[in-house]
Every structure is written in C-alpha cells, then in structure tokens.
Design an enzyme around this catalytic site. Structure first.
Site, mmCIF file in Angstrom:
data_model
loop_
_atom_site.group_PDB
_atom_site.id
_atom_site.type_symbol
_atom_site.label_atom_id
_atom_site.label_comp_id
_atom_site.label_asym_id
_atom_site.label_seq_id
_atom_site.Cartn_x
_atom_site.Cartn_y
_atom_site.Cartn_z
ATOM 1 C CD GLN A 1 -27.342 -6.066 5.662
ATOM 2 O OE1 GLN A 1 -26.159 -5.736 5.632
ATOM 3 N NE2 GLN A 1 -28.320 -5.280 5.222
ATOM 4 C CD GLU B 1 -28.496 3.605 -0.416
ATOM 5 O OE1 GLU B 1 -28.874 3.264 -1.556
ATOM 6 O OE2 GLU B 1 -29.247 3.680 0.562
ATOM 7 C CG HIS C 1 -24.303 2.926 6.821
ATOM 8 N ND1 HIS C 1 -25.340 3.444 7.553
ATOM 9 C CD2 HIS C 1 -24.863 2.374 5.725
ATOM 10 C CE1 HIS C 1 -26.485 3.195 6.926
ATOM 11 N NE2 HIS C 1 -26.217 2.553 5.812
ATOM 12 C CG ASP D 1 -15.096 -2.445 10.440
ATOM 13 O OD1 ASP D 1 -15.507 -1.728 9.511
ATOM 14 O OD2 ASP D 1 -14.795 -2.009 11.574
ATOM 15 C CB ALA D 2 -15.679 -1.414 5.059
HETATM 16 C C1 LIG Z 1 -27.798 0.688 2.625
HETATM 17 S S1 LIG Z 1 -27.053 -0.879 2.847
HETATM 18 C C2 LIG Z 1 -26.524 -1.241 1.184
HETATM 19 C C3 LIG Z 1 -26.408 -2.708 0.942
HETATM 20 C C4 LIG Z 1 -26.068 -3.143 -0.470
HETATM 21 N N1 LIG Z 1 -24.881 -2.484 -0.968
HETATM 22 C C5 LIG Z 1 -27.211 -2.905 -1.417
HETATM 23 O O1 LIG Z 1 -27.087 -2.012 -2.246
HETATM 24 O O2 LIG Z 1 -28.221 -3.620 -1.329
HETATM 25 C C6 LIG Z 1 -25.510 -0.508 3.673
HETATM 26 C C7 LIG Z 1 -24.588 -1.682 3.865
HETATM 27 O O3 LIG Z 1 -23.319 -1.225 4.356
HETATM 28 C C8 LIG Z 1 -22.866 -2.142 5.328
HETATM 29 N N2 LIG Z 1 -21.863 -1.505 6.198
HETATM 30 C C9 LIG Z 1 -21.997 -0.362 6.888
HETATM 31 N N3 LIG Z 1 -20.877 -0.124 7.604
HETATM 32 C C10 LIG Z 1 -20.027 -1.147 7.347
HETATM 33 C C11 LIG Z 1 -18.704 -1.465 7.776
HETATM 34 N N4 LIG Z 1 -18.029 -0.687 8.629
HETATM 35 N N5 LIG Z 1 -18.135 -2.586 7.275
HETATM 36 C C12 LIG Z 1 -18.804 -3.402 6.420
HETATM 37 N N6 LIG Z 1 -20.057 -3.143 5.994
HETATM 38 C C13 LIG Z 1 -20.660 -2.030 6.439
HETATM 39 C C14 LIG Z 1 -24.120 -2.522 6.052
HETATM 40 O O4 LIG Z 1 -23.928 -3.670 6.840
HETATM 41 C C15 LIG Z 1 -25.069 -2.713 4.860
HETATM 42 O O5 LIG Z 1 -24.871 -3.993 4.334
#
Ligand SMILES: C[S@@+](CC[C@H](N)C(=O)[O-])C[C@H]1O[C@@H](n2cnc3c(N)ncnc32)[C@H](O)[C@@H]1O
Length: 277
Positions: A100, A141, A145, A123-124
C-alpha cells in the site's frame, strides 16, 4: 465475547495481498473504506459516498495549508491525497502494508502531490515520529485492525501537538448485550482481521490516553448499514469472498462476503473527534 486480536504483520500481509489482487482484477480503488450517505434519500454511488466520508473527515479536521496531518492507516493514499489537494495541508501517511505504501507514493507522484504527501511503512502502535509532531491525525477505518486500542490512542496523544485533534471511525457492537450477534460480523472480523470496540468504554479509553472527547456519533445508518444495502442492490458482488486472491487465500465455504452484513444493524460504526488538551 472473546475476540481474536489481529497481529500487525498479518494485517500487513492481508493488505499486501488485497492491493496486488485488486490491481490484477481491475477492482483497484484509491479509497479502501466504507461510504457515507448524508441521508436515507441520498442517491450517491458507493464511489461518491467513499469520497464523501473523506470530506466529512476534512470538515471535522479543520486543517489548512499550514497544517501537518498524520494519516494513520493510510491505505493506498486516496483519503490523504484528497485532503492534501483540498486543503493544501502536508500529509504523512503510515500503513502496515508495504504494498500500500509503495502504491500510495506512486499515486502521490502521479497526481503531483509528492511534495506534500509522503507515505511510510510503520506500525501505528509504535510510531516512528517525535512527540508533538502533528497538528491533526486522521484514522479512517484503521483502528479496528489494531490489537490494542489503548496503545494506539496513547501514540496518537504523543504525536499530536497540544490543541491538535484526531478524527476517526471505528466499528462497535451496537447491541452489546445481545446474546447472539449477526454471524456476518464474526466472519468480517475473522477474515478482515478486525475487532469490534466496546462502545461503553470508548470515551473512558480516549480519556485514559489523555485525549478530550469533542464528539462521538453513531454513523451506522449513514455508512455500514447503507453500504450493505447498496452492495445487495448490485447483486452478484456479494458472492465473491472479499479477500479472494487467485488461490493465495485459503477460504472455506463460509468466507466473508459483503452481502453477509446485509441488514446487520448490530454492526455499528462510530465517528469520533477528540482533542489533545
Ligand atoms: C480499511 S483500510 C483503510 C485505509 C484508508 N484509511 C482508507 O480509508 O482508504 C485499513 C488500513 O489500516 C492499516 N493498518 C492496520 N493496522 C495497522 C497498524 N498496526 N499500523 C499501521 N497501519 C495499520 C492497513 O494497512 C490499511 O492501510
């Protein structure tokens, strides 16, 4: 109810595969999120409603060309690029999916926004940014996760400047005391690696991190519930498992399909705004 906690590396691998698969099968979209329909009689298409949700975020973030915004869980960059283009703000996006991030930086270059929008693999739960680095944080969103919401909010508090705000969506069990929840929710959480939040604990959780609640709204009717209806109307779309990828995913017969959430009014979506005092 016990929920399996998603592990960041697994979520990253899932989104790597989803990104590559969407590019291959032509379903690639710069937004990876639900839509927002302002009212029941809105005739917006799913694509229009996706952009509308980003625009609701932009309105609530209240940023301008002097702002630096963190897009936490930035997907392939659609929302962050829209925000940079509309407000002139500088955007740093992070995703746990390297594919991504690569795609988002490519889109930034193609749209002439590279100088203002940069995407990084991070990583968030452990952000590679100094304290008080950002004027605002958007988490569209993505928090669903992450395995430890308290830790995410502590990180958001840490990287926000005093007075900065965070705007986020999250999913929650709308009827927490219902004994059996709609089976589609369990499938969604299992296959898309999410957990639902405890709505009763949401405000205390923000406060535990030091954030002050500005507003919290139940947007289920305008988002998840309506999206399920729209998908149902399209017909056929719901027959395809969401994460199917030419054999790379081993899904059983009961793999999640978007139609599984049709009518699941216990699958809640919230939109919250909070401020670092
Ligand atoms: C449903 S997508 C939403 C993407 C974007 N915000 C959008 O609205 O198009 C979820 C996003 O959360 C990210 N994500 C999930 N867990 C994460 C983490 N621990 N650290 C960073 N990013 C994370 C995923 O990689 C993905 O990019």
């Amino acid at each position: 109810m016990t929920q399996t906690l998603p592990q960041p590396q697994d979520v990253g691998a899932l989104y790597d595969k989803l990104t590559l698969s969407a590019m291959r099968d032509g379903s690639f979209n710069t937004n990876v999120h639900i839509g927002y329909w302002d009212s029941p009689d809105s005739t917006a298409t799913i694509d229009e409603a996706m952009d509308r949700l980003t625009d609701v975020f932009i309105e609530k973030l209240g940023v301008d060309a002097s702002s630096h915004v963190l897009d936490l869980g930035c997907g392939v960059g659609g929302p962050g690029l829209r925000l940079a283009g509309r407000t002139g703000a500088r955007v740093t996006g992070v995703s746990i999916s390297a594919e991504q991030v690569k795609t988002a930086n490519k889109l930034a270059a193609e749209t002439g926004l590279s100088a203002r929008a940069v995407f990084e693999h991070a990583d968030a739960l452990n952000l590679p940014f100094q304290d008080s680095s950002f004027d605002a944080v958007m988490a569209l969103e993505s928090i669903c996760h992450m395995p430890d919401r308290d830790q995410v909010f502590r990180e958001i508090f840490r990287v926000l400047k005093p007075g900065g705000r965070v705007v986020l969506t999250d999913i929650f069990d709308r009827y927490p005391r219902k004994e059996v929840r709609s089976p589609g929710i369990d499938k969604f959480c299992r296959d898309l690696m999410c957990t639902t939040a405890d709505i009763d604990d949401y405000v205390p959780m923000l406060h535990r991190a030091g954030l002050r609640l500005h507003s919290i709204d139940d947007i289920t009717e305008q988002s998840t519930l309506r999206l399920a209806d729209e998908i149902e109307k399209l017909g056929g779309f719901e027959e395809r498992p969401v994460a199917m990828d030419e054999g790379n995913f081993e899904f059983s017969e009961d793999a999640f399909k978007p139609g599984d959430l049709s009518g699941a009014d216990d699958f809640g979506c919230l939109l919250a705004v909070a401020v670092r005092p």
